[in-house]
Every structure is written in structure tokens, then in C-alpha cells.
Design a protein around this motif. Structure first.
Motif, PDB file in Angstrom:
ATOM      1  N   GLU A  50     -33.910  42.483   8.391  1.00  0.00           N
ATOM      2  CA  GLU A  50     -33.875  41.470   9.440  1.00  0.00           C
ATOM      3  C   GLU A  50     -33.601  42.111  10.798  1.00  0.00           C
ATOM      4  O   GLU A  50     -34.203  41.719  11.807  1.00  0.00           O
ATOM      5  CB  GLU A  50     -32.806  40.424   9.127  1.00  0.00           C
ATOM      6  CG  GLU A  50     -32.777  39.279  10.140  1.00  0.00           C
ATOM      7  CD  GLU A  50     -31.842  38.148   9.730  1.00  0.00           C
ATOM      8  OE1 GLU A  50     -31.486  37.343  10.611  1.00  0.00           O
ATOM      9  OE2 GLU A  50     -31.475  38.072   8.536  1.00  0.00           O
ATOM     10  N   ASP A  51     -32.709  43.103  10.853  1.00  0.00           N
ATOM     11  CA  ASP A  51     -32.427  43.782  12.119  1.00  0.00           C
ATOM     12  C   ASP A  51     -33.659  44.506  12.633  1.00  0.00           C
ATOM     13  O   ASP A  51     -33.945  44.484  13.843  1.00  0.00           O
ATOM     14  CB  ASP A  51     -31.276  44.771  11.949  1.00  0.00           C
ATOM     15  CG  ASP A  51     -29.922  44.073  11.830  1.00  0.00           C
ATOM     16  OD1 ASP A  51     -29.838  42.873  12.200  1.00  0.00           O
ATOM     17  OD2 ASP A  51     -28.957  44.720  11.371  1.00  0.00           O
ATOM     18  N   GLU A  52     -34.389  45.155  11.745  1.00  0.00           N
ATOM     19  CA  GLU A  52     -35.611  45.847  12.164  1.00  0.00           C
ATOM     20  C   GLU A  52     -36.657  44.859  12.664  1.00  0.00           C
ATOM     21  O   GLU A  52     -37.359  45.120  13.645  1.00  0.00           O
ATOM     22  CB  GLU A  52     -36.172  46.672  10.996  1.00  0.00           C
ATOM     23  CG  GLU A  52     -35.331  47.892  10.654  1.00  0.00           C
ATOM     24  CD  GLU A  52     -35.763  48.561   9.359  1.00  0.00           C
ATOM     25  OE1 GLU A  52     -35.681  49.799   9.265  1.00  0.00           O
ATOM     26  OE2 GLU A  52     -36.179  47.828   8.424  1.00  0.00           O
ATOM     27  N   ASN A  53     -36.740  43.719  12.008  1.00  0.00           N
ATOM     28  CA  ASN A  53     -37.671  42.693  12.463  1.00  0.00           C
ATOM     29  C   ASN A  53     -37.258  42.121  13.818  1.00  0.00           C
ATOM     30  O   ASN A  53     -38.119  41.813  14.652  1.00  0.00           O
ATOM     31  CB  ASN A  53     -37.769  41.570  11.426  1.00  0.00           C
ATOM     32  CG  ASN A  53     -38.845  41.838  10.392  1.00  0.00           C
ATOM     33  OD1 ASN A  53     -40.022  41.605  10.642  1.00  0.00           O
ATOM     34  ND2 ASN A  53     -38.441  42.336   9.237  1.00  0.00           N
ATOM     35  N   ARG A  54     -35.961  41.991  14.050  1.00  0.00           N
ATOM     36  CA  ARG A  54     -35.497  41.492  15.346  1.00  0.00           C
ATOM     37  C   ARG A  54     -35.866  42.463  16.465  1.00  0.00           C
ATOM     38  O   ARG A  54     -36.360  42.061  17.520  1.00  0.00           O
ATOM     39  CB  ARG A  54     -33.981  41.274  15.316  1.00  0.00           C
ATOM     40  CG  ARG A  54     -33.434  40.658  16.597  1.00  0.00           C
ATOM     41  CD  ARG A  54     -31.942  40.451  16.533  1.00  0.00           C
ATOM     42  NE  ARG A  54     -31.559  39.522  15.472  1.00  0.00           N
ATOM     43  CZ  ARG A  54     -30.961  39.882  14.329  1.00  0.00           C
ATOM     44  NH1 ARG A  54     -30.670  41.155  14.107  1.00  0.00           N
ATOM     45  NH2 ARG A  54     -30.673  38.979  13.424  1.00  0.00           N
ATOM     46  N   ASP A  55     -35.646  43.761  16.228  1.00  0.00           N
ATOM     47  CA  ASP A  55     -36.002  44.764  17.238  1.00  0.00           C
ATOM     48  C   ASP A  55     -37.507  44.759  17.496  1.00  0.00           C
ATOM     49  O   ASP A  55     -37.958  44.897  18.645  1.00  0.00           O
ATOM     50  CB  ASP A  55     -35.552  46.155  16.780  1.00  0.00           C
ATOM     51  CG  ASP A  55     -34.040  46.307  16.785  1.00  0.00           C
ATOM     52  OD1 ASP A  55     -33.362  45.488  17.445  1.00  0.00           O
ATOM     53  OD2 ASP A  55     -33.538  47.236  16.117  1.00  0.00           O
ATOM     54  N   ASP A  56     -38.266  44.610  16.432  1.00  0.00           N
ATOM     55  CA  ASP A  56     -39.720  44.577  16.554  1.00  0.00           C
ATOM     56  C   ASP A  56     -40.156  43.364  17.383  1.00  0.00           C
ATOM     57  O   ASP A  56     -41.010  43.471  18.275  1.00  0.00           O
ATOM     58  CB  ASP A  56     -40.328  44.521  15.149  1.00  0.00           C
ATOM     59  CG  ASP A  56     -41.833  44.626  15.177  1.00  0.00           C
ATOM     60  OD1 ASP A  56     -42.342  45.742  15.385  1.00  0.00           O
ATOM     61  OD2 ASP A  56     -42.507  43.597  14.985  1.00  0.00           O
ATOM     62  N   ALA A  57     -39.577  42.208  17.108  1.00  0.00           N
ATOM     63  CA  ALA A  57     -39.926  40.996  17.840  1.00  0.00           C
ATOM     64  C   ALA A  57     -39.503  41.086  19.301  1.00  0.00           C
ATOM     65  O   ALA A  57     -40.181  40.554  20.192  1.00  0.00           O
ATOM     66  CB  ALA A  57     -39.281  39.778  17.173  1.00  0.00           C
ATOM     67  N   LEU A  58     -38.401  41.770  19.567  1.00  0.00           N
ATOM     68  CA  LEU A  58     -37.950  41.928  20.949  1.00  0.00           C
ATOM     69  C   LEU A  58     -38.934  42.754  21.777  1.00  0.00           C
ATOM     70  O   LEU A  58     -39.086  42.516  22.984  1.00  0.00           O
ATOM     71  CB  LEU A  58     -36.554  42.558  20.987  1.00  0.00           C
ATOM     72  CG  LEU A  58     -35.395  41.612  20.699  1.00  0.00           C
ATOM     73  CD1 LEU A  58     -34.087  42.381  20.557  1.00  0.00           C
ATOM     74  CD2 LEU A  58     -35.269  40.555  21.797  1.00  0.00           C
ATOM     75  N   VAL A 118     -41.676  33.815  19.552  1.00  0.00           N
ATOM     76  CA  VAL A 118     -41.575  34.693  20.720  1.00  0.00           C
ATOM     77  C   VAL A 118     -42.442  34.198  21.866  1.00  0.00           C
ATOM     78  O   VAL A 118     -42.044  34.248  23.031  1.00  0.00           O
ATOM     79  CB  VAL A 118     -41.937  36.134  20.324  1.00  0.00           C
ATOM     80  CG1 VAL A 118     -42.114  37.012  21.553  1.00  0.00           C
ATOM     81  CG2 VAL A 118     -40.866  36.726  19.419  1.00  0.00           C
TER      82      VAL A 118
END
Length: 262
Positions: A77-85, A144
Motif C-alpha cells: 500500500e505504501d508503494e502504491n501511495r508513492d506511485d499515485a503521488l 488522483v
């Protein structure tokens, strides 16, 4: 390997062309990074007056690359959050770019591709253009890009298209406000050129500040505070070198100095 983004400069016009035609110009981290970087560099280039965003090949942009999505589905989930950012930074950079932007939409735009169109100040498409916010079919939502799409088409329309994941054609895109014009494919370049010419005739700082004025006017604010802010803005513009030149040129019945000599 071909560059994911082609950058072409012709006088005051910068063209940014998504260059993954074999994948319908779908996003991956490399394309997102390249486009964000190009936009950030353009923001500091006083010689650029207009940015045209376009896609190579038959499609404008199909949104997220399927291989990229497959990889992110297996990430944390953290990696997906960084990716979405990273995608969020791209959309905000385009939306807030201190230059007028035009989306040249020659073909389909889906998901994040719709976000790019919505972030541009002017969007011109052809009958071959189709659109879709199809994330809900995958159990997702266009989170996003939602601020920019909602600003373009309004909350009532967004509720429908976000929930149903329907695709829609250029005529409907025109009706809901995602596109400003629909022209035949062989007239698209002329239509874009007309808008470029109009933007280049406008005072550079005034054209760039127009989107800031619109954005701030839509924010919740005390009417008195907004009136004072808008009065301050027009006062600054009137006494600025550009404002003085524009008013002087009008009164003296001559072309302002920012117009190219004919």
C-alpha cells in the motif's frame, strides 16, 4: 528504445507529444517523470507562450499501462501511495502551469488520459476521440484525477461517469465541458493553430494569470475578501509594465510590443 516524450519547439509554442503509440500512449513511471520534468522546465522559460499536449499515433492516451498496473497490484500500500503521488504531481503541475495549455485530442483518452485533457486550459478533439473513466470496472476509482475532471465537467456529470465506467464520444465530451471544440480530423491542426494565435495575441502575464484568477474565484471565501483580492489583482496589472503597454497601445491605436512583427 524510443523516448516516451517528444519535445518540439517552434517559436513561442512548445509541443509535448506522448510517444508510446504501440501502447496507446499509456502511462508508466518513465512517461510520468518525463512529462512532469518537461512541464517544470517550461514553467521557467519566458520565451514559451503556449504548450500543446498531444499523443503520437491513433490514441491520445489510454491512461495507465497494464503492465505497470499489474506490477503495482503486487506492491504494498505504501508503494502504491508513492506511485499515485507521482501521477498526482504530474496532474497538478499541468493544471497549475503558469502558461496557457491546449490538449490536441486526435483519438481515444481513458482514465489518466482524461485527466490530462481536463488539466489543460483548452481542449480540442475530433470525432475519433472517445473518452472513459473506466476505473470502477476494476474495483478502482479515478481518485488522483478527480479534482480536475470534476472541475471540467461538474459534480453531477462526474457522479455518472465515475460510477458507470461508460465510454462516451466527442459530442458528449463537448456537451459536458471536457472538450471546447470538436472538428474534423483534417481540421484539427488548424483549430489548434487558431487558439495558439489568439493566446499569442494576449498579454503574456495576463494569459498566464487567467487560470489563477478562475481557480481562486472558485474557492470558498468571504465576498469582501474576494472583492479586495480581485481589486488588488487588477490594480497590480494596471500599473505593471505589461498593463501600461497594453493600455497605451490601445489608446495610441497601435499593436502592443508583445505581438510579433508582421
Amino acid at each position: 528504445m524510443a523516448e516516451p516524450l517528444l519535445i518540439e519547439r517552434a517559436g513561442p509554442v512548445l509541443r509535448l507529444r506522448l510517444n508510446r503509440p504501440q501502447l496507446h500512449n499509456a502511462f508508466d513511471p518513465a512517461l510520468i517523470a518525463a512529462l512532469t520534468s518537461a512541464l517544470q522546465a517550461t514553467a521557467n522559460d519566458d520565451a514559451v507562450r503556449v504548450v500543446v499536449l498531444e499523443g503520437e499515433g491513433a490514441s491520445f492516451s489510454a491512461g495507465a499501462d497494464l503492465q505497470w498496473m499489474r506490477g503495482m497490484a503486487a506492491a504494498s500500500e505504501d508503494e502504491n501511495r508513492d506511485d499515485a503521488l507521482a501521477l498526482a504531481r504530474l496532474m497538478r503541475t499541468l493544471d497549475e502551469l503558469p502558461l496557457p495549455t491546449i490538449a490536441r485530442v486526435q483519438g481515444p483518452a481513458f482514465g489518466g488520459g482524461v485527466g490530462l485533457v481536463a488539466c489543460c486550459d483548452i481542449a480540442i478533439g475530433t470525432p475519433q476521440a472517445r473518452f472513459g473513466l473506466t476505473e470502477s470496472r476494476l474495483g478502482l476509482l479515478p481518485a488522483v484525477i478527480s479534482p480536475y475532471v470534476i472541475a471540467a465537467i461538474g459534480p453531477r456529470q462526474a457522479r455518472r461517469w465515475f460510477a458507470t465506467a461508460e465510454t462516451f464520444d466527442a459530442d458528449i465530451a463537448l456537451q459536458v465541458g471536457l472538450l471546447h471544440r470538436v472538428v474534423p480530423a483534417d481540421a484539427l491542426d488548424d483549430a489548434v493553430a487558431q487558439q495558439v494565435a489568439l493566446l499569442c495575441r494576449a498579454a503574456p502575464r495576463a494569459a498566464a494569470a487567467a487560470k489563477v484568477l478562475v481557480r481562486e474565484a472558485m474557492l470558498p471565501a468571504d465576498p469582501g475578501v474576494r472583492d479586495r483580492a480581485n481589486a488588488s489583482l487588477i490594480a497590480r496589472l494596471r500599473v505593471s509594465p505589461e498593463g501600461q503597454e497594453g493600455i497605451g497601445a490601445f489608446l495610441e491605436k497601435r499593436a502592443p510590443r508583445w505581438l510579433p512583427e508582421e
